[in-house]
Each structure stands twice: as structure tokens, then as C-alpha cells.
Design a protein around this motif. Sequence first.
Motif, mmCIF file in Angstrom:
data_model
loop_
_atom_site.group_PDB
_atom_site.id
_atom_site.type_symbol
_atom_site.label_atom_id
_atom_site.label_comp_id
_atom_site.label_asym_id
_atom_site.label_seq_id
_atom_site.Cartn_x
_atom_site.Cartn_y
_atom_site.Cartn_z
ATOM 1 N N ALA A 174 33.404 52.637 42.766
ATOM 2 C CA ALA A 174 33.397 53.569 41.787
ATOM 3 C C ALA A 174 35.057 53.437 41.241
ATOM 4 C CB ALA A 174 33.192 55.053 42.267
ATOM 5 N N ARG A 175 35.996 53.294 42.175
ATOM 6 C CA ARG A 175 37.219 53.172 41.617
ATOM 7 C C ARG A 175 37.724 51.962 40.867
ATOM 8 N NH1 ARG A 175 41.256 52.432 45.941
ATOM 9 N NH2 ARG A 175 39.586 53.736 47.128
ATOM 10 N N LYS A 176 36.862 50.907 41.301
ATOM 11 C CA LYS A 176 36.967 49.712 40.487
ATOM 12 C C LYS A 176 36.499 49.720 39.215
ATOM 13 C CE LYS A 176 37.305 46.186 44.460
ATOM 14 N NZ LYS A 176 36.831 45.237 45.300
ATOM 15 N N LYS A 177 34.914 50.302 39.109
ATOM 16 C CA LYS A 177 34.468 50.425 37.923
ATOM 17 C C LYS A 177 35.288 51.281 36.873
ATOM 18 C CE LYS A 177 29.551 49.956 39.009
ATOM 19 N NZ LYS A 177 28.484 50.393 38.880
ATOM 20 N N THR A 178 36.094 52.142 37.230
ATOM 21 C CA THR A 178 36.907 53.048 36.407
ATOM 22 C C THR A 178 38.100 52.235 35.947
ATOM 23 O OG1 THR A 178 38.111 54.071 38.133
ATOM 24 C CG2 THR A 178 36.043 55.126 37.187
ATOM 25 N N ASN A 179 38.692 51.284 36.820
ATOM 26 C CA ASN A 179 39.860 50.353 36.341
ATOM 27 C C ASN A 179 39.574 49.587 35.368
ATOM 28 O OD1 ASN A 179 41.270 52.226 37.624
ATOM 29 N ND2 ASN A 179 41.383 51.000 39.603
#
Length: 61
Positions: A56-61
Motif C-alpha cells: 500500500a505504501r509503494k502504491k501511494t508513492n
Amino acid sequence: MHISFNDYVKYLTQQITSYLDTPAGEKREQRVKNKVKPPVYSNRWFGVLPFAFKVARKKTN
């Protein structure tokens, strides 16, 4: 897609002969390379949640 029995036997024979023709050193290297790596400890201890947060963190970045 229909594969005949003769084609399957031909493929199987090719795979067996190629395996038998490879030297023992290469077979050993291949086995070592194909060994499964142990799981990440955070996933092992806490389940899938750390992985889900990371994705999820990678998708937001």
C-alpha cells in the motif's frame, strides 16, 4: 490446443536426455540456485499485514 501422445513422448525424451547430458557440477549449481529462500521474518511473525502495508505504501508513492 491438442497435444498428441507422440509429441509428449518426444518432449519428455528430450528433457531426460538433456538432464543426463549435463555435468554433475551444473546440476549441483542448479539445485543450489533453485532452493527456496526462507520467508521474511516480519511476514513470518506477523502474517501478511506487514506485506500489505508495504504494498500500500509503494502504491501511494
